[in-house]
Design an enzyme around this catalytic site. Sequence first.
Site, short mmCIF file in Angstrom:
data_model
loop_
_atom_site.label_atom_id
_atom_site.label_comp_id
_atom_site.label_asym_id
_atom_site.label_seq_id
_atom_site.Cartn_x
_atom_site.Cartn_y
_atom_site.Cartn_z
CB CYS A 64 15.39 5.75 -12.24
SG CYS A 64 16.70 5.44 -11.03
CB CYS A 105 7.67 -1.51 2.14
SG CYS A 105 7.15 -3.23 2.18
CB CYS A 197 12.81 -6.94 -0.89
SG CYS A 197 11.39 -6.52 -1.92
NE ARG A 269 7.53 -9.01 -0.74
CZ ARG A 269 6.98 -9.41 0.39
NH1 ARG A 269 5.71 -9.14 0.64
NH2 ARG A 269 7.70 -10.07 1.29
FE1 SF4 Z 1 15.86 6.12 -9.07
FE2 SF4 Z 1 15.06 5.43 -6.55
FE3 SF4 Z 1 15.81 7.93 -7.09
FE4 SF4 Z 1 13.55 7.02 -8.12
S1 SF4 Z 1 13.97 7.32 -5.96
S2 SF4 Z 1 15.10 8.24 -9.19
S3 SF4 Z 1 14.07 4.88 -8.49
S4 SF4 Z 1 17.09 6.10 -7.20
#
Ligand code: SF4
Length: 321
Positions: A64, A105, A197, A269
């Site tokens: 990501c 969370c 969520c 949110r």
């Molecule tokens: Fe992707 Fe979640 Fe891993 Fe970050 S923690 S790289 S957002 S899958």
Amino acid sequence: MEPRPALAPVRNDWSVDELVEIYETPLLDLIDHAARVHRLYHDPRDIQRASLFSIKTGGCPEDCAYCPQSAHHAEVRLTRDRIMEPATVVAAAAEAKAAGASRFCMGAAWREVRDGAEFDAVLEMVRGVTAIGMESCVTLGMLRPDQARRLAEAGLTAYNHNLDTSPEFYTRIVGTRTYQDRLATLGVVRAAGIKLCCGGIIGMGESNRDRAALIQMLAAQSPHPESVPINALVAVPGTPLAARPPVEALELVRMVATARIAMPQSQVRLSAGRRNLTPEAQVLCFLVGANSIFSGEKLLTTPNAEEDGDVALLRAVGAYP
Ligand code: SF4
Ligand code: SAM
Ligand code: DTB
């Protein structure tokens, strides 16, 4: 609460065109529209504080582009940690509760949940947080039905799993899993009777149409996700999006307003990126539909808005303690 169709229909069939039109409405009209919808279903002074805690930080196999926890972004300065002890996590939850948070969370930098000692620890955390009378939410990546069932049995309130952006823009942001994978996990969560969520991020270089398309995908879920986090990108040095300019506050206001109009009953949110907002910009977000913030020093790995400022802000808007 019963839907009130004439003024604010609860619909799953918003089109992207309609949502682009809403997003691009002259701002004063958009603010008025969203504020009226917001008041039909919510008490605007009822602003929930949620606390975020990273139970397993860094070293994630996913790529990501926005995320400091991805192992693909080797230049990010972040210490990888093993999973935390459940007792430590529950103690942090109790502290957050004492400071006014009612939801806790927990995030793990995992691609997916794997059975074994680590997942057992997460279940223990969920039981512990539930036992002290807080709502519990976890975000652990992809999930199988039997794992979702065990989380539900542990008392989990909600599962966070974001669609992040439009299906089209998504492929420019994440290469290691598909939008379809994300949607499948949302189905697994729902099937286990856990609240959803699910939201996204703005400020990654996407167009207004991508933003509208994200909201279209979220609102197509039936029922709507109970909780919709709207994040402004926190551009972390060492990630591919490090050089993105900060999100314009009024764009975030538009995004919150559009989410509120499309999903009138959901809790919206105001999530990551609040640190860069003035109190005035945050007040506008509350006015157009945001009814939750993350409180506390840190988000997962980056600093949150200042605690003192938050106390003053919530007092100024008349939020219930
Ligand atoms: Fe992707 Fe979640 Fe891993 Fe970050 S923690 S790289 S957002 S899958
Ligand atoms: N690994 C799990 C997953 O991706 O589903 C859970 C943890 S992940 C950090 C949770 C969410 O945080 C992501 O879906 C993304 O929307 C948000 N996020 C991560 N890094 C961010 C950043 N730099 N700015 C804004 N939001 C971010
Ligand atoms: C969500 O939508 N925002 C939170 C929560 N879900 C897990 C995460 C924000 C992370 C911001 C970057 C960081 O602190 O690492």
